[in-house]
Design a protein around this motif. Sequence first.
Motif, PDB file in Angstrom:
ATOM      1  N   LYS A  76       9.354   2.679 -10.977  1.00  0.00           N
ATOM      2  CA  LYS A  76       8.902   3.055  -9.638  1.00  0.00           C
ATOM      3  C   LYS A  76       9.109   1.880  -8.677  1.00  0.00           C
ATOM      4  CE  LYS A  76       6.550   6.880 -11.043  1.00  0.00           C
ATOM      5  NZ  LYS A  76       6.139   8.125 -10.465  1.00  0.00           N
ATOM      6  N   VAL A  77       8.900   2.148  -7.396  1.00  0.00           N
ATOM      7  CA  VAL A  77       9.016   1.094  -6.383  1.00  0.00           C
ATOM      8  C   VAL A  77       7.847   0.121  -6.551  1.00  0.00           C
ATOM      9  CG1 VAL A  77       9.069   0.585  -3.913  1.00  0.00           C
ATOM     10  CG2 VAL A  77      10.154   2.666  -4.784  1.00  0.00           C
ATOM     11  N   LYS A  78       8.172  -1.119  -6.921  1.00  0.00           N
ATOM     12  CA  LYS A  78       7.108  -2.098  -7.215  1.00  0.00           C
ATOM     13  C   LYS A  78       6.536  -2.737  -5.956  1.00  0.00           C
ATOM     14  CE  LYS A  78       8.384  -3.401 -11.936  1.00  0.00           C
ATOM     15  NZ  LYS A  78       9.439  -2.422 -12.162  1.00  0.00           N
ATOM     16  N   SER A  79       7.232  -2.624  -4.831  1.00  0.00           N
ATOM     17  CA  SER A  79       6.763  -3.297  -3.611  1.00  0.00           C
ATOM     18  C   SER A  79       5.407  -2.765  -3.164  1.00  0.00           C
ATOM     19  CB  SER A  79       7.788  -3.146  -2.491  1.00  0.00           C
ATOM     20  OG  SER A  79       8.043  -1.777  -2.226  1.00  0.00           O
ATOM     21  N   ASP A  80       5.134  -1.454  -3.392  1.00  0.00           N
ATOM     22  CA  ASP A  80       3.822  -0.892  -3.044  1.00  0.00           C
ATOM     23  C   ASP A  80       2.713  -1.604  -3.793  1.00  0.00           C
ATOM     24  OD1 ASP A  80       5.379   0.885  -1.695  1.00  0.00           O
ATOM     25  OD2 ASP A  80       4.390   2.676  -2.447  1.00  0.00           O
ATOM     26  N   TYR A  81       2.905  -1.733  -5.101  1.00  0.00           N
ATOM     27  CA  TYR A  81       1.868  -2.303  -5.964  1.00  0.00           C
ATOM     28  C   TYR A  81       1.747  -3.812  -5.757  1.00  0.00           C
ATOM     29  CZ  TYR A  81       1.969   2.257  -8.145  1.00  0.00           C
ATOM     30  OH  TYR A  81       1.893   3.612  -8.357  1.00  0.00           O
ATOM     31  N   ALA A  82       2.886  -4.475  -5.523  1.00  0.00           N
ATOM     32  CA  ALA A  82       2.842  -5.921  -5.278  1.00  0.00           C
ATOM     33  C   ALA A  82       2.078  -6.217  -3.988  1.00  0.00           C
ATOM     34  CB  ALA A  82       4.266  -6.472  -5.200  1.00  0.00           C
ATOM     35  N   PHE A  83       2.328  -5.424  -2.938  1.00  0.00           N
ATOM     36  CA  PHE A  83       1.600  -5.631  -1.687  1.00  0.00           C
ATOM     37  C   PHE A  83       0.116  -5.345  -1.874  1.00  0.00           C
ATOM     38  CE2 PHE A  83      -0.107  -3.643   2.251  1.00  0.00           C
ATOM     39  CZ  PHE A  83      -0.242  -4.828   2.971  1.00  0.00           C
ATOM     40  N   VAL A  86      -1.725  -5.717  -4.610  1.00  0.00           N
ATOM     41  CA  VAL A  86      -2.335  -6.832  -5.331  1.00  0.00           C
ATOM     42  C   VAL A  86      -2.416  -8.072  -4.436  1.00  0.00           C
ATOM     43  CG1 VAL A  86      -2.064  -8.423  -7.282  1.00  0.00           C
ATOM     44  CG2 VAL A  86      -1.626  -5.972  -7.598  1.00  0.00           C
ATOM     45  N   ALA A  87      -1.318  -8.352  -3.713  1.00  0.00           N
ATOM     46  CA  ALA A  87      -1.291  -9.537  -2.845  1.00  0.00           C
ATOM     47  C   ALA A  87      -2.349  -9.441  -1.746  1.00  0.00           C
ATOM     48  CB  ALA A  87       0.096  -9.697  -2.224  1.00  0.00           C
ATOM     49  N   SER A  88      -2.507  -8.265  -1.143  1.00  0.00           N
ATOM     50  CA  SER A  88      -3.479  -8.123  -0.056  1.00  0.00           C
ATOM     51  C   SER A  88      -4.918  -8.231  -0.553  1.00  0.00           C
ATOM     52  CB  SER A  88      -3.264  -6.810   0.698  1.00  0.00           C
ATOM     53  OG  SER A  88      -3.336  -5.699  -0.169  1.00  0.00           O
ATOM     54  N   LEU A  89      -5.185  -7.772  -1.782  1.00  0.00           N
ATOM     55  CA  LEU A  89      -6.530  -7.944  -2.331  1.00  0.00           C
ATOM     56  C   LEU A  89      -6.819  -9.427  -2.576  1.00  0.00           C
ATOM     57  CD1 LEU A  89      -9.217  -7.028  -3.486  1.00  0.00           C
ATOM     58  CD2 LEU A  89      -8.093  -6.711  -5.691  1.00  0.00           C
ATOM     59  N   ILE A  90      -5.882 -10.119  -3.220  1.00  0.00           N
ATOM     60  CA  ILE A  90      -6.080 -11.555  -3.476  1.00  0.00           C
ATOM     61  C   ILE A  90      -6.256 -12.304  -2.159  1.00  0.00           C
ATOM     62  CG2 ILE A  90      -4.998 -13.645  -4.390  1.00  0.00           C
ATOM     63  CD1 ILE A  90      -3.616 -11.826  -6.482  1.00  0.00           C
ATOM     64  N   PHE A  91      -5.452 -11.951  -1.171  1.00  0.00           N
ATOM     65  CA  PHE A  91      -5.532 -12.581   0.151  1.00  0.00           C
ATOM     66  C   PHE A  91      -6.920 -12.384   0.752  1.00  0.00           C
ATOM     67  CE2 PHE A  91      -4.870 -13.035   4.668  1.00  0.00           C
ATOM     68  CZ  PHE A  91      -3.920 -14.031   4.781  1.00  0.00           C
ATOM     69  N   ILE A 121       0.262 -17.251   3.284  1.00  0.00           N
ATOM     70  CA  ILE A 121       0.402 -16.273   4.376  1.00  0.00           C
ATOM     71  C   ILE A 121       1.838 -15.783   4.472  1.00  0.00           C
ATOM     72  CG2 ILE A 121       0.358 -16.052   6.901  1.00  0.00           C
ATOM     73  CD1 ILE A 121      -2.132 -17.881   6.839  1.00  0.00           C
ATOM     74  N   ARG A 122       2.793 -16.702   4.410  1.00  0.00           N
ATOM     75  CA  ARG A 122       4.205 -16.305   4.503  1.00  0.00           C
ATOM     76  C   ARG A 122       4.599 -15.367   3.367  1.00  0.00           C
ATOM     77  NH1 ARG A 122       4.615 -21.689   6.629  1.00  0.00           N
ATOM     78  NH2 ARG A 122       4.828 -22.585   4.535  1.00  0.00           N
ATOM     79  N   LYS A 123       4.142 -15.692   2.170  1.00  0.00           N
ATOM     80  CA  LYS A 123       4.465 -14.828   1.018  1.00  0.00           C
ATOM     81  C   LYS A 123       3.792 -13.461   1.158  1.00  0.00           C
ATOM     82  CE  LYS A 123       5.220 -18.499  -2.440  1.00  0.00           C
ATOM     83  NZ  LYS A 123       6.611 -18.128  -2.779  1.00  0.00           N
ATOM     84  N   SER A 124       2.555 -13.442   1.634  1.00  0.00           N
ATOM     85  CA  SER A 124       1.826 -12.174   1.809  1.00  0.00           C
ATOM     86  C   SER A 124       2.517 -11.299   2.853  1.00  0.00           C
ATOM     87  CB  SER A 124       0.375 -12.453   2.223  1.00  0.00           C
ATOM     88  OG  SER A 124      -0.297 -13.213   1.249  1.00  0.00           O
ATOM     89  N   LEU A 125       2.999 -11.924   3.936  1.00  0.00           N
ATOM     90  CA  LEU A 125       3.715 -11.178   4.966  1.00  0.00           C
ATOM     91  C   LEU A 125       5.051 -10.644   4.438  1.00  0.00           C
ATOM     92  CD1 LEU A 125       2.981 -13.405   8.100  1.00  0.00           C
ATOM     93  CD2 LEU A 125       2.130 -11.091   7.683  1.00  0.00           C
ATOM     94  N   ASP A 126       5.679 -11.398   3.551  1.00  0.00           N
ATOM     95  CA  ASP A 126       6.928 -10.911   2.930  1.00  0.00           C
ATOM     96  C   ASP A 126       6.661  -9.647   2.115  1.00  0.00           C
ATOM     97  OD1 ASP A 126       8.416 -12.936   4.041  1.00  0.00           O
ATOM     98  OD2 ASP A 126       8.395 -14.211   2.250  1.00  0.00           O
ATOM     99  N   TYR A 127       5.567  -9.644   1.351  1.00  0.00           N
ATOM    100  CA  TYR A 127       5.207  -8.439   0.582  1.00  0.00           C
ATOM    101  C   TYR A 127       4.899  -7.277   1.512  1.00  0.00           C
ATOM    102  CZ  TYR A 127       4.945 -10.956  -3.872  1.00  0.00           C
ATOM    103  OH  TYR A 127       5.248 -11.657  -5.013  1.00  0.00           O
ATOM    104  N   ALA A 128       4.226  -7.567   2.642  1.00  0.00           N
ATOM    105  CA  ALA A 128       3.921  -6.515   3.608  1.00  0.00           C
ATOM    106  C   ALA A 128       5.199  -5.939   4.207  1.00  0.00           C
ATOM    107  CB  ALA A 128       3.018  -7.065   4.713  1.00  0.00           C
ATOM    108  N   SER A 129       6.186  -6.813   4.497  1.00  0.00           N
ATOM    109  CA  SER A 129       7.462  -6.351   5.058  1.00  0.00           C
ATOM    110  C   SER A 129       8.213  -5.485   4.060  1.00  0.00           C
ATOM    111  CB  SER A 129       8.325  -7.560   5.457  1.00  0.00           C
ATOM    112  OG  SER A 129       7.697  -8.303   6.487  1.00  0.00           O
ATOM    113  N   GLU A 130       8.191  -5.889   2.782  1.00  0.00           N
ATOM    114  CA  GLU A 130       8.839  -5.078   1.746  1.00  0.00           C
ATOM    115  C   GLU A 130       8.164  -3.709   1.615  1.00  0.00           C
ATOM    116  OE1 GLU A 130       9.466  -6.956  -2.054  1.00  0.00           O
ATOM    117  OE2 GLU A 130       9.829  -8.894  -1.116  1.00  0.00           O
ATOM    118  N   PHE A 131       6.852  -3.691   1.702  1.00  0.00           N
ATOM    119  CA  PHE A 131       6.110  -2.426   1.655  1.00  0.00           C
ATOM    120  C   PHE A 131       6.509  -1.515   2.816  1.00  0.00           C
ATOM    121  CE2 PHE A 131       2.201  -0.397   3.444  1.00  0.00           C
ATOM    122  CZ  PHE A 131       2.088   0.641   2.522  1.00  0.00           C
TER     123      PHE A 131
END
Length: 466
Positions: free
Chosen positions: A173-180, A182-187, A245-255
């Motif tokens: 499946k598309v992993k970007s949804d799940y990565a974002f 997880v990243a947003s919760l940790i953030f 922050i930069r990495k979290s925004l990258d995950y958000a952009s991929e999502f």
Amino acid sequence: MSPPKWNELQERLLKEFLLARIIVRNTTPVIIGGYNAKPYSHVLDLMEEPRPTEIKGLWRWWARALVSGALLKNNNVITIDKADELISHILGGVIKGRNVPSKIAIKVKVLESSVRVLDNKEIERISRLKLLSQDIKNLPEREREKALKERFSVYDTLKLRIDLYSYEDIEGKVKSDYAFAVASLIFSLVFSGLGAITTRAFGSLNVERIELGYPIRDYMKDYCKCVLRIYHTNENIQECIWELIRKSLDYASEFLRNFKELSVERVSQVALPSIPSVITNRAHVFRLEVRLCRNRNATRLLEVIGNAVLKQNMKRDRRARGVDIHTFILGLPRSSNIPYGRSGTLKTGYVVLKSGRRPRCGRVVQGNAQYARNSLDKEKTDKLRRLSAIGFTVLRVSPQPLVLVYGMLANDIDDLKRDLVHRGVIGKAGRRGYVNKVIDTSLCNVDIIQEFDKLWKCIITILGRC
């Protein structure tokens, strides 16, 4: 050999769907519950525990801020409703009038805890707690002790395990949804806290450990290393947070790339977003600073943070130059009742006046106490609610205390100020009818960005003594 227990079997089955296991520990006292909720019940003799729904609310708020920030990088802004719809694709919610289930389950387990009641000295020293205790000061002793326990029972120690599971096999499946997700919760756990009064650093958390599930382990291992560096290094921690922050925004952009059409509005680079947003290189929208402190006592740190946002301290501190700064940016309601006559009171601070009574833009109106009472729109003033644009979290208390200060400005404050009036008084307190005049100042011509900048510098100056 005895057969495995049901909970052990359940753990084995769930492990296949595990996305992340996050271990956090509080750095400051945690007051579980909302502004009016009581963390302890005398009837049940029970302390409220952290709930998954509370963490999910925190999670959704910061996920929305990251999505908005990712869009703002390309000068696009999104409304809060549209941002919520996007987040609902992974966390569940309403999409185009249809209820959609969450793709992710969250489980919270308390690993360690200790509870105590804050003592009277601590309550008096911490400004927000002192305010919350005003209505119980004159109660009979037994009732007051009961009320103090109900209202000011805190977790002195709280260690949690937060598990995230996908509701489906995400292999292929598309992993970007799940990565974002997880990243947003940790953030959210890094920047905010659990329970009440979190913008003033109550319930701050230290992320001790992160275990990623197989499906996203390789995809997010660098992100987890980045998070843990914040807590386990003494060098350039502020840059570590910007990297996060930069990495979290990258995950958000991929999502966001998963959506072919986005309902956004194009704006200029200096415009404010519709909602609080996390972004780099736009200090008028988002900024942060990490302060090293000397005081290793958690409640003393909370006292210093509370004092940094008090208008009276801004006035006293000559270096801060806070006499003429407007503080409604630090959250609403921000008003108080002062005594008038033998038993009367007048509301001062930031209030809403009745239609037709508001001063013209840039004007100041003076009036007597009767004018003050007749002009106040009590219903609208009592309904004023707005989260502070400047928040604090204590990243750690030892070996050297670190306080993270962050600021997030959105244009809803600009809209709000149009109805607001600052009400001051002329007179001497403590005497019958001492209020000679009230002074109502219109705020419609206040430059929010300039005021935010002045307020930020003022707070950082006062906090420098922590």
